[in-house]
Scaffold this motif. Structure first.
Motif, mmCIF file in Angstrom:
data_model
loop_
_atom_site.group_PDB
_atom_site.id
_atom_site.type_symbol
_atom_site.label_atom_id
_atom_site.label_comp_id
_atom_site.label_asym_id
_atom_site.label_seq_id
_atom_site.Cartn_x
_atom_site.Cartn_y
_atom_site.Cartn_z
ATOM 1 N N LYS A 34 0.830 -1.206 0.000
ATOM 2 C CA LYS A 34 0.000 0.000 0.000
ATOM 3 C C LYS A 34 0.866 1.258 0.000
ATOM 4 O O LYS A 34 0.567 2.232 -0.690
ATOM 5 C CB LYS A 34 -0.926 0.009 1.210
ATOM 6 C CG LYS A 34 -2.087 -0.932 1.083
ATOM 7 C CD LYS A 34 -3.056 -0.944 2.257
ATOM 8 C CE LYS A 34 -2.994 0.167 3.211
ATOM 9 N NZ LYS A 34 -3.997 0.115 4.282
ATOM 10 N N GLY A 38 0.894 3.979 -2.955
ATOM 11 C CA GLY A 38 0.584 5.368 -2.627
ATOM 12 C C GLY A 38 1.699 6.310 -3.044
ATOM 13 O O GLY A 38 1.440 7.415 -3.530
ATOM 14 N N THR A 41 1.499 6.735 -6.787
ATOM 15 C CA THR A 41 0.396 7.647 -7.099
ATOM 16 C C THR A 41 0.805 9.092 -6.829
ATOM 17 O O THR A 41 0.549 9.986 -7.645
ATOM 18 C CB THR A 41 -0.850 7.280 -6.272
ATOM 19 O OG1 THR A 41 -1.237 5.940 -6.598
ATOM 20 C CG2 THR A 41 -2.001 8.228 -6.550
#
Length: 64
Positions: A34, A38, A41
């Motif tokens: 994750k 992230g 992104t």
């Protein structure tokens, strides 16, 4: 190399490093997965903002 090109290069390098870690299976657990996703992104979002700012500056300075 311009300021914007240097930033793009740094973002691209970090992005590629993270993609390689994902594809090589170096991610330990879901929490790290994750985090990496992230971060990717965030890097791509920042790159988009920087590109928009660069285009705006070039238009205002008459480079286009």
């Amino acid at each position: 190399m311009t300021f914007f090109e240097l930033i793009d290069k740094e973002i691209d390098t970090r992005h590629q490093d993270l993609l390689e870690a994902l594809s090589a299976g170096h991610i330990k657990d879901y929490a790290e997965y994750k985090y990496v996703c992230g971060t990717i992104t965030g890097l791509l979002t920042a790159k988009g903002y920087i590109s928009s700012i660069r285009e705006k500056i070039e238009r205002e300075e008459g480079y286009e």
